[in-house]
Design a protein around this motif. Structure first.
Motif, PDB file in Angstrom:
ATOM      1  N   SER A   1       0.832  -1.206   0.000  1.00  0.00           N
ATOM      2  CA  SER A   1       0.000   0.000   0.000  1.00  0.00           C
ATOM      3  C   SER A   1       0.866   1.254   0.000  1.00  0.00           C
ATOM      4  CB  SER A   1      -0.941   0.001   1.207  1.00  0.00           C
ATOM      5  OG  SER A   1      -1.852  -1.077   1.134  1.00  0.00           O
TER       6      SER A   1
ATOM      7  N   ASP B   1      -5.391   1.898  -5.505  1.00  0.00           N
ATOM      8  CA  ASP B   1      -6.304   0.979  -4.824  1.00  0.00           C
ATOM      9  C   ASP B   1      -6.443  -0.391  -5.486  1.00  0.00           C
ATOM     10  OD1 ASP B   1      -6.862   3.062  -3.051  1.00  0.00           O
ATOM     11  OD2 ASP B   1      -8.488   3.833  -4.307  1.00  0.00           O
ATOM     12  N   HIS B   2      -5.750  -0.626  -6.598  1.00  0.00           N
ATOM     13  CA  HIS B   2      -6.021  -1.842  -7.360  1.00  0.00           C
ATOM     14  C   HIS B   2      -5.469  -3.088  -6.673  1.00  0.00           C
ATOM     15  CE1 HIS B   2      -1.812  -1.804  -8.755  1.00  0.00           C
ATOM     16  NE2 HIS B   2      -2.023  -3.029  -9.201  1.00  0.00           N
ATOM     17  N   ASP B   3      -6.073  -4.226  -6.993  1.00  0.00           N
ATOM     18  CA  ASP B   3      -5.636  -5.529  -6.506  1.00  0.00           C
ATOM     19  C   ASP B   3      -4.944  -6.253  -7.659  1.00  0.00           C
ATOM     20  OD1 ASP B   3      -6.321  -8.629  -6.352  1.00  0.00           O
ATOM     21  OD2 ASP B   3      -6.291  -7.869  -4.293  1.00  0.00           O
ATOM     22  N   ASP B   4      -3.684  -6.626  -7.477  1.00  0.00           N
ATOM     23  CA  ASP B   4      -2.915  -7.240  -8.568  1.00  0.00           C
ATOM     24  C   ASP B   4      -3.596  -8.492  -9.107  1.00  0.00           C
ATOM     25  OD1 ASP B   4      -0.934  -5.331  -8.431  1.00  0.00           O
ATOM     26  OD2 ASP B   4       0.316  -6.489  -7.064  1.00  0.00           O
ATOM     27  N   ARG B   5      -4.080  -9.300  -8.217  1.00  0.00           N
ATOM     28  CA  ARG B   5      -4.685 -10.580  -8.604  1.00  0.00           C
ATOM     29  C   ARG B   5      -5.953 -10.356  -9.437  1.00  0.00           C
ATOM     30  NH1 ARG B   5      -7.619 -15.068  -6.281  1.00  0.00           N
ATOM     31  NH2 ARG B   5      -6.459 -17.039  -6.503  1.00  0.00           N
ATOM     32  N   GLN B   6      -6.788  -9.438  -8.987  1.00  0.00           N
ATOM     33  CA  GLN B   6      -8.018  -9.156  -9.718  1.00  0.00           C
ATOM     34  C   GLN B   6      -7.740  -8.485 -11.066  1.00  0.00           C
ATOM     35  OE1 GLN B   6     -11.092 -10.235  -9.002  1.00  0.00           O
ATOM     36  NE2 GLN B   6     -10.052 -11.337  -7.340  1.00  0.00           N
TER      37      GLN B   6
END
Length: 223
Positions: free
Chosen positions: A171, A201-206
């Motif tokens: 973060s 705010d992004h999620d790498d996996r998603q």
């Protein structure tokens, strides 16, 4: 046979390529590729380097074997009864998670394009595309698009892992990058300024899975 000979025989009998590979994976996970030497491996296995060379010719072969071992487990995890699309998504995520758990795998997958581990991924994806009914003339291109996307991310993720310690706060890192983007000239970088909040705010996996879904959506139009 004296007791020393018996101990030596038992140790030799217990040493297998599988045990060597598993021990190498432990070293790679805990200390990184630079720490993986035949001397370090021999020390952990309580054997001589010569006994290891009997099973593995050199470090490159050992790295290929460790990568294959990890990917083989991934490819064996396919859920029974899943649709081809679900299987492709699950396989891609499993590879992503394997690289997350073993960053060195990303380096190895990118280092030698046609090694056994890559062939397993290619074959697994290709079979599912056949099940989806993708025309034979388009199967190679479609499989290549999916596999190259996965391997491209593998290389990128591995590079990031080399640059930043595993304990780096994600973060905080993204906040620093986003702060830099916010200082860019909006006339020169209007898009980057617009998506700065999404970067933070992004999620790498998603995000990775979103890319797989976009490719699958394009493949669905190939008929």
């Amino acid at each position: 046979m004296d007791s020393k000979s018996q101990r030596t025989e038992r140790r030799t009998d217990a040493l297998s390529k599988e045990r060597i590979v598993e021990t190498a994976i432990e070293i790679l996970d805990s200390e990184g590729e630079s720490a993986l030497t035949f001397r370090a491996l021999a020390s952990r296995l309580a054997t001589g380097s010569g006994a290891i060379y009997w099973h593995v010719a050199n470090k490159n072969e050992l790295l290929a074997a460790t990568t294959t071992a990890v990917i083989t487990r991934v490819m064996a995890d396919a859920a029974p009864g899943a649709t081809p699309r679900e299987t492709i998504r699950a396989t891609a995520l499993d590879v992503f998670d394997a690289i997350d758990a073993h960053p060195w795998v990303g380096t190895q997958l990118s280092r030698e394009p046609w090694q056994s581990a890559v062939l397993q991924i290619f074959e697994g994806v290709g079979r599912q595309l056949q099940e989806l009914g993708v025309p034979e003339s388009a199967q190679f291109d479609c499989a290549s698009a999916l596999v190259n996307y996965v391997l491209g991310l593998a290389g990128q993720y591995a590079a990031g892992a080399r640059l930043h310690a595993r304990e780096t706060d994600r973060s905080a890192f993204l906040a620093t990058i986003a702060a830099g983007w916010e200082q860019l000239d909006s006339a020169d970088y209007p898009f980057l300024r617009q998506v700065t909040a999404q970067l933070r705010d992004h999620d790498d996996r998603q995000q990775f899975l979103a890319g797989i879904d976009l490719i699958l959506a394009g493949i669905a139009t190939v008929r």
